[in-house]
Design a protein around this motif. Structure first.
Motif, mmCIF file in Angstrom:
data_model
loop_
_atom_site.group_PDB
_atom_site.id
_atom_site.type_symbol
_atom_site.label_atom_id
_atom_site.label_comp_id
_atom_site.label_asym_id
_atom_site.label_seq_id
_atom_site.Cartn_x
_atom_site.Cartn_y
_atom_site.Cartn_z
ATOM 1 N N THR A 1 0.836 -1.203 0.000
ATOM 2 C CA THR A 1 0.000 0.000 0.000
ATOM 3 C C THR A 1 0.867 1.248 0.000
ATOM 4 O O THR A 1 1.847 1.333 0.745
ATOM 5 C CB THR A 1 -0.922 0.026 1.230
ATOM 6 O OG1 THR A 1 -1.720 -1.160 1.248
ATOM 7 C CG2 THR A 1 -1.827 1.245 1.217
ATOM 8 N N ALA A 2 0.515 2.222 -0.829
ATOM 9 C CA ALA A 2 1.222 3.504 -0.864
ATOM 10 C C ALA A 2 0.441 4.540 -0.055
ATOM 11 O O ALA A 2 -0.718 4.324 0.302
ATOM 12 C CB ALA A 2 1.393 3.969 -2.304
ATOM 13 N N GLY A 3 1.099 5.686 0.214
ATOM 14 C CA GLY A 3 0.353 6.792 0.799
ATOM 15 C C GLY A 3 0.930 7.368 2.076
ATOM 16 O O GLY A 3 2.093 7.143 2.417
ATOM 17 N N VAL B 1 -4.607 -16.154 -4.027
ATOM 18 C CA VAL B 1 -3.191 -15.839 -3.872
ATOM 19 C C VAL B 1 -2.456 -16.121 -5.177
ATOM 20 O O VAL B 1 -2.588 -17.200 -5.752
ATOM 21 C CB VAL B 1 -2.570 -16.656 -2.723
ATOM 22 C CG1 VAL B 1 -1.067 -16.409 -2.630
ATOM 23 C CG2 VAL B 1 -3.238 -16.307 -1.395
ATOM 24 N N ARG B 2 -1.726 -15.127 -5.657
ATOM 25 C CA ARG B 2 -0.896 -15.281 -6.852
ATOM 26 C C ARG B 2 0.573 -15.231 -6.453
ATOM 27 O O ARG B 2 0.964 -14.473 -5.563
ATOM 28 C CB ARG B 2 -1.179 -14.154 -7.859
ATOM 29 C CG ARG B 2 -2.562 -14.185 -8.479
ATOM 30 C CD ARG B 2 -2.708 -13.114 -9.558
ATOM 31 N NE ARG B 2 -2.745 -11.766 -9.012
ATOM 32 C CZ ARG B 2 -1.780 -10.871 -9.150
ATOM 33 N NH1 ARG B 2 -0.668 -11.189 -9.808
ATOM 34 N NH2 ARG B 2 -1.895 -9.658 -8.627
ATOM 35 N N GLY C 1 -4.319 -5.291 -9.039
ATOM 36 C CA GLY C 1 -2.953 -5.581 -8.636
ATOM 37 C C GLY C 1 -2.824 -6.315 -7.323
ATOM 38 O O GLY C 1 -1.700 -6.526 -6.850
ATOM 39 N N ASP C 2 -3.941 -6.744 -6.708
ATOM 40 C CA ASP C 2 -3.863 -7.423 -5.420
ATOM 41 C C ASP C 2 -3.431 -8.880 -5.612
ATOM 42 O O ASP C 2 -4.141 -9.653 -6.259
ATOM 43 C CB ASP C 2 -5.213 -7.375 -4.702
ATOM 44 C CG ASP C 2 -5.097 -7.702 -3.225
ATOM 45 O OD1 ASP C 2 -4.155 -8.431 -2.851
ATOM 46 O OD2 ASP C 2 -5.943 -7.236 -2.443
ATOM 47 N N PRO D 1 1.753 -2.658 -9.202
ATOM 48 C CA PRO D 1 1.477 -2.248 -7.825
ATOM 49 C C PRO D 1 0.018 -2.476 -7.454
ATOM 50 O O PRO D 1 -0.867 -2.512 -8.320
ATOM 51 C CB PRO D 1 1.815 -0.756 -7.818
ATOM 52 C CG PRO D 1 1.652 -0.329 -9.236
ATOM 53 C CD PRO D 1 2.041 -1.511 -10.084
ATOM 54 N N LEU D 2 -0.210 -2.642 -6.196
ATOM 55 C CA LEU D 2 -1.567 -2.674 -5.665
ATOM 56 C C LEU D 2 -2.142 -1.271 -5.765
ATOM 57 O O LEU D 2 -1.556 -0.318 -5.225
ATOM 58 C CB LEU D 2 -1.536 -3.139 -4.205
ATOM 59 C CG LEU D 2 -2.861 -3.134 -3.454
ATOM 60 C CD1 LEU D 2 -3.772 -4.247 -3.949
ATOM 61 C CD2 LEU D 2 -2.624 -3.267 -1.948
#
Length: 300
Positions: A143-145, A259-260, A252-253, A270-271
């Motif tokens: 997660t970004a931010g 599950v990948r 992007g999850d 990116p997620l």
């Protein structure tokens, strides 16, 4: 608990420590370290020869030193090889008490597991010259931010308490499919469990809700929408799981809905989840604080 470390930080990391028990079967400190630590004995001997282990007074542990009970032994662990995350940490705000940053995708908040040097904390301790820099809260590695850090240990508790007592208003944004037949805005409530060693969190049907998320669809382009998410609780993977449960897994999850397998050095997808805004009343001097991420969502 031990006193102050006799060893300085190394690459932005504090030294580790262990305390010797009153009784031990080993006759030397070296043999006790070999029994206690998951370190190859040949490597352990090399570390001792390099002076990597010291007692609480800073005296180096030698290979033949007799075992001593009730002492603290300090050392720096060898670090794993890591692929550098190719994104910078942008500082949004800095003052005497806090540092607020825009955390990029793929960078861990704190050193943990296979992500040590490639963490916000370790990077910024060195870059900003703040050896006591600590995290007031955490964001998932993917997660970004907006991320709030404290400059010294004495400031950590007041700001961590804000998050523990849910006195911080958080807003996230995400890109995800728009599921047919699902109305927005809506509030999702469920009971989330995250078990140690299992990648996915899960919802327990029929159990009392412990996770609440307000979800609003604010923009749609084709099959994808931009969602504003307001978590009223802070369970692990809460936002990702709540959107996936509606048939709208975040773009992007790698964990939801299935599950990948993604290589650690693969930064190609990116997620699409950003911690967009934090706001709170400052616990030290009062007054409203508000910080907004400049990270952009990656519309296809």
């Amino acid at each position: 608990m031990p006193g102050p470390s006799p060893l300085p930080q190394r690459l932005g990391l504090d030294a580790a420590w262990l305390r010797t028990p009153g009784n031990a079967p080993e006759t030397t400190l070296r043999d006790h370290l070999a029994a206690r630590l998951a370190i190859d004995e040949q490597r352990l001997d090399a570390m001792i020869a390099e002076g990597r282990f010291v007692d609480e007074h800073g005296h180096m542990v030698t290979a033949t030193e007799p075992y001593r009970p009730h002492i603290f032994v300090w050392f720096h662990r060898d670090l794993p090889d890591e692929t550098p995350v190719p994104y910078e940490v942008e500082v949004l705000h800095r003052d005497d008490r806090i540092v607020v940053v825009d955390k990029p995708h793929f960078l861990s908040t704190i050193p943990r597991g296979r992500h040590i040097r490639e963490s916000v904390l370790v990077r910024l301790r060195a870059q900003l010259g703040l050896p006591e820099l600590g995290a007031a809260h955490r964001l998932d590695r993917l997660t970004a931010g907006v991320l709030l850090l404290t400059t010294q240990r004495r400031w950590r508790a007041p700001y961590q308490t804000l998050f523990e007592q849910r006195l911080v208003s958080k807003t996230y944004e995400a890109l995800a499919p728009v599921p047919p037949g699902v109305d927005f805005p809506r509030t999702v409530r469920s009971h989330i469990v995250k078990e140690r060693g299992i990648l996915q969190a899960r919802e327990v049907a029929g159990a009392a809700p412990n996770a609440v998320t307000e979800i609003e669809l604010v923009e749609q382009r084709g099959r994808l929408g931009r969602y504003v998410l307001r978590p009223l609780t802070g369970k692990t993977h809460q936002l990702r799981l709540h959107l996936a449960s509606l048939g709208a897994p975040i773009v992007g999850d790698p964990f939801y809905p299935v599950v990948r397998d993604v290589a650690l050095g693969d930064f190609s997808q990116p997620l699409e989840l950003v911690a967009r805004e934090l706001s709170f009343v400052d616990p030290v001097e009062g007054g409203q604080r508000r910080f907004v991420s400049r990270a952009e969502l990656g519309w296809p």
